[in-house]
Each structure stands twice: as C-alpha cells, then as structure tokens.
Scaffold this active site. Structure first.
Site, PDB file in Angstrom:
ATOM      1  N   ARG A 159      28.765  39.146  41.612  1.00  0.00           N
ATOM      2  CA  ARG A 159      29.454  39.855  40.539  1.00  0.00           C
ATOM      3  C   ARG A 159      29.600  38.887  39.370  1.00  0.00           C
ATOM      4  O   ARG A 159      29.637  37.671  39.560  1.00  0.00           O
ATOM      5  CB  ARG A 159      30.841  40.322  40.996  1.00  0.00           C
ATOM      6  CG  ARG A 159      30.835  41.254  42.197  1.00  0.00           C
ATOM      7  CD  ARG A 159      32.260  41.577  42.633  1.00  0.00           C
ATOM      8  NE  ARG A 159      32.306  42.509  43.750  1.00  0.00           N
ATOM      9  CZ  ARG A 159      32.338  42.154  45.041  1.00  0.00           C
ATOM     10  NH1 ARG A 159      32.356  40.858  45.358  1.00  0.00           N
ATOM     11  NH2 ARG A 159      32.369  43.058  45.997  1.00  0.00           N
ATOM     12  N   LYS A 184      36.129  39.487  46.034  1.00  0.00           N
ATOM     13  CA  LYS A 184      37.292  40.361  45.937  1.00  0.00           C
ATOM     14  C   LYS A 184      38.255  40.108  47.079  1.00  0.00           C
ATOM     15  O   LYS A 184      37.862  39.812  48.199  1.00  0.00           O
ATOM     16  CB  LYS A 184      36.846  41.833  45.949  1.00  0.00           C
ATOM     17  CG  LYS A 184      36.216  42.308  44.646  1.00  0.00           C
ATOM     18  CD  LYS A 184      35.970  43.800  44.690  1.00  0.00           C
ATOM     19  CE  LYS A 184      35.472  44.325  43.350  1.00  0.00           C
ATOM     20  NZ  LYS A 184      35.254  45.798  43.387  1.00  0.00           N
ATOM     21  N   HIS A 252      26.059  44.196  35.805  1.00  0.00           N
ATOM     22  CA  HIS A 252      26.279  44.658  37.179  1.00  0.00           C
ATOM     23  C   HIS A 252      25.036  45.344  37.743  1.00  0.00           C
ATOM     24  O   HIS A 252      24.842  45.382  38.967  1.00  0.00           O
ATOM     25  CB  HIS A 252      27.468  45.606  37.232  1.00  0.00           C
ATOM     26  CG  HIS A 252      28.079  45.722  38.597  1.00  0.00           C
ATOM     27  ND1 HIS A 252      28.699  44.662  39.230  1.00  0.00           N
ATOM     28  CD2 HIS A 252      28.136  46.768  39.477  1.00  0.00           C
ATOM     29  CE1 HIS A 252      29.137  45.042  40.417  1.00  0.00           C
ATOM     30  NE2 HIS A 252      28.796  46.317  40.597  1.00  0.00           N
ATOM     31  N   ARG A 255      23.074  43.121  39.976  1.00  0.00           N
ATOM     32  CA  ARG A 255      23.567  43.062  41.366  1.00  0.00           C
ATOM     33  C   ARG A 255      23.026  44.248  42.163  1.00  0.00           C
ATOM     34  O   ARG A 255      22.610  44.100  43.314  1.00  0.00           O
ATOM     35  CB  ARG A 255      25.094  43.040  41.362  1.00  0.00           C
ATOM     36  CG  ARG A 255      25.759  43.046  42.734  1.00  0.00           C
ATOM     37  CD  ARG A 255      27.246  42.810  42.542  1.00  0.00           C
ATOM     38  NE  ARG A 255      28.069  43.377  43.603  1.00  0.00           N
ATOM     39  CZ  ARG A 255      28.422  42.721  44.701  1.00  0.00           C
ATOM     40  NH1 ARG A 255      27.987  41.495  44.909  1.00  0.00           N
ATOM     41  NH2 ARG A 255      29.204  43.298  45.607  1.00  0.00           N
ATOM     42  N   HIS A 278      30.567  43.121  50.763  1.00  0.00           N
ATOM     43  CA  HIS A 278      31.189  44.427  50.948  1.00  0.00           C
ATOM     44  C   HIS A 278      32.021  44.419  52.228  1.00  0.00           C
ATOM     45  O   HIS A 278      31.552  43.975  53.279  1.00  0.00           O
ATOM     46  CB  HIS A 278      30.124  45.525  51.062  1.00  0.00           C
ATOM     47  CG  HIS A 278      29.482  45.873  49.767  1.00  0.00           C
ATOM     48  ND1 HIS A 278      28.276  46.541  49.674  1.00  0.00           N
ATOM     49  CD2 HIS A 278      29.880  45.648  48.488  1.00  0.00           C
ATOM     50  CE1 HIS A 278      27.955  46.711  48.403  1.00  0.00           C
ATOM     51  NE2 HIS A 278      28.922  46.177  47.665  1.00  0.00           N
ATOM     52  N   TYR A 287      22.727  52.034  48.951  1.00  0.00           N
ATOM     53  CA  TYR A 287      21.415  51.551  48.521  1.00  0.00           C
ATOM     54  C   TYR A 287      20.290  52.163  49.341  1.00  0.00           C
ATOM     55  O   TYR A 287      19.152  52.204  48.896  1.00  0.00           O
ATOM     56  CB  TYR A 287      21.376  50.023  48.583  1.00  0.00           C
ATOM     57  CG  TYR A 287      22.337  49.407  47.591  1.00  0.00           C
ATOM     58  CD1 TYR A 287      22.086  49.464  46.220  1.00  0.00           C
ATOM     59  CD2 TYR A 287      23.524  48.817  48.012  1.00  0.00           C
ATOM     60  CE1 TYR A 287      22.982  48.941  45.310  1.00  0.00           C
ATOM     61  CE2 TYR A 287      24.422  48.292  47.108  1.00  0.00           C
ATOM     62  CZ  TYR A 287      24.147  48.357  45.758  1.00  0.00           C
ATOM     63  OH  TYR A 287      25.044  47.841  44.854  1.00  0.00           O
TER      64      TYR A 287
END
Length: 308
Positions: A159, A184, A252, A255, A278, A287
């Site tokens: 990110r 995150k 983004h 990514r 994730h 994806y």
C-alpha cells in the site's frame, strides 16, 4: 464536556489502545462521530446527550445518512460512518452508559460489487520507470524517488502508506533483503523484493540530495521531510496523461496489478493473501473474479464459435 463527548473520547481511546486501530482509521472514525454530533445538534435543536442518543429511532439515523448523502458522500463512506456509530453504541452498552437499539436496527446502503481495475503488465511497468516522466521539469532525484515508490507498489504489492512508512535502514540492498512491512492494524508481514525494485531504490538513494537518518523516512520530499502520499498520486495522474492510461490508473491500482498478475501466472491464492497482508482469504479471492473476467473476455474475442 457533555456525557456524549466523554463517551466519544473513551471510545476512541479504546479503539487506539486496545483494538490498536491505525491513526488514519481513528481520525476517520473521530470525524464520522463529529459529523453525527453536528447533525444531531441541528436535528434535535440541542447538542447531543446520551439520553437523547438513546431515544433515537432508525428514522433519525436514516435522516443522518440522507444528510451526508446530500453532501455528495458515497455508499462506502456511509457504510463506514454507520459502522462507526454502531461501534460507539456497542461500547456505550458494554460500559453501561448507553442503550441504543436504533443503531443495530438501521440498515446501511447497498454496496456495488465492483472489481478492482488493475493495469496490464506493460502499462504497470511503464508507470514504475523514471524515464516515463523524462519530459517533466523536475529534478532527476525526484523522478527516481517516485519511480522507486511505485516500483514497491507493483513489485511488492505494498500500500502507498506502507511504502512511505519505510525507514532508511530498511532499504533493500539486494534481493536477499526481504522487507518487513507494517500494515493495517499494526500487523507486520514479510515481502520479497525483486531485482528491479532494488535497482530502482538504489538509483533514488544515489541521487537523493538529503542525508537520510537510519531511523528516518526512506522517501523524503523536496525539503527533506516525510513524503506526502499526495505527491505520488499527482505523479500517477501525470502519467495517466502521458501514457494514455485510464482514470482507474492510481497508485493503489498497482497493488491490484501485483495481485492480478501473480494470480494470472499461477500464483497460489494463500501466498498472495500473505503478501498483500489480507486478514481474510475472501478479500483476496476477488482477484480470482478479475482473472475469470479476463479469461472470458479473451474467449469471447478470440474463439471462432464464441459469437455463435
């Protein structure tokens, strides 16, 4: 300070210290509740109190969402704001200060199931090259810096906040130097570094005019301070024009391109999940839908019987 303001303060402290949410998430949630308090002040003709909040009905919360929508706010932001309000209400209930059933009973807006829009491999590679911006009147080291950041987004799936959060001491000197990234929720993960990324970062460091402290930021602005994400966003906006890229070409999107291209080359979904950081495999599975769409489009355009 009102009892509502006290609850809001304690809730944000709880999210920061115990839930360990990121500063950006805390800032967004704090802003959401501030906007809700402003709305209630007009809606109720008085600053909000816990007694007034406990008496709210779903219609009052729908009125707030409508108020925000009139300001041009989209469904995703409205869902986040409703999630913030529900979190505040649950915290109030657990601490014995608030009982507010309306928050759980209010349905949020539906979200469209749009897919991420990655760039194709050729376009993604062009975005990460410094020579793609050779005509711009910027110092060479700035072009090299931006290329290095964008190389990390596409080459390692970072990110933009993760790339700009790297310290000088973390700069990879070879492909053997995997990066430890703070993602995150304060979670760390290891990501590999491609030779082209090492080369790009090395080119930036060789040209950077600032002395970078080991524990200071790896990427700096023209005055030597931390680099703003907006600078990288503007760089990609310029590349959209010069390379003829669609409006969906953003930092983004690189990514997204990283994940989509890995999957298209046979990458393992679990491994891609770990590389992206994730928490849930279901987030990464989007994806597979992108790859299916791509394969079906290729079939429709190439198979002699596809059009009947």
């Amino acid at each position: 300070m009102s009892d509502f303001d006290t609850l809001r303060r304690d809730w944000l402290a709880h999210l920061g210290h115990e839930r360990r949410l990121s500063p950006k998430t805390l800032e967004a949630y704090g802003r959401d509740i501030e906007q809700f308090a402003t709305f209630l002040t007009h809606h109720l003709d008085a600053p909000p109190s816990l007694k007034a909040v406990a008496a709210l009905k779903p219609a009052d919360l729908r009125a707030f969402l409508g108020y925000r929508r009139r300001d041009g706010v989209g469904n995703r932001t409205l869902m986040r704001q409703l999630a913030a309000l529900r979190s505040l209400a649950r915290f109030g209930e657990r601490s014995g200060r608030l009982t507010a059933a309306a928050f759980a009973a209010t349905r949020g807006p539906r979200l469209g199931k749009g897919l991420p829009r990655p760039l194709d491999a050729k376009a993604a590679a062009a975005v990460t090259r410094a020579d793609s911006r050779a005509g711009e009147e910027l110092p060479d080291w700035v072009l090299a810096r931006d290329a290095a950041v964008l190389s990390l987004l596409y080459g390692s799936g970072l990110r933009i906040s993760e790339a700009l959060g790297l310290r000088r001491s973390q700069a990879p000197l070879s492909t053997a130097d995997a990066l430890t990234v703070l993602g995150k929720g304060g979670k760390t993960r290891m990501v590999p570094v491609l030779p082209v990324v090492v080369e790009s970062i090395g080119a930036y460091l060789a040209q950077c005019p600032w002395r970078l402290a080991p524990e200071g930021p790896l990427f700096v602005g023209v005055k030597g301070g931390p680099l703003s994400p907006r600078i990288i966003q503007l760089a990609v906006e310029g590349l959209r024009g010069s390379l003829g890229l669609p409006g969906s070409a953003t930092p983004h999107a690189l990514r997204h391109s990283f994940a989509t291209h890995l999957l298209g080359r046979g990458g393992d979904l679990r491994a891609i999940q770990e590389l992206l950081g994730h928490a849930s495999l279901s987030t990464t599975q989007i994806y597979t839908r992108i790859d299916s769409v791509r394969l079906l489009a290729a079939y429709d355009s190439a198979h002699p019987r596809a059009r009947g």
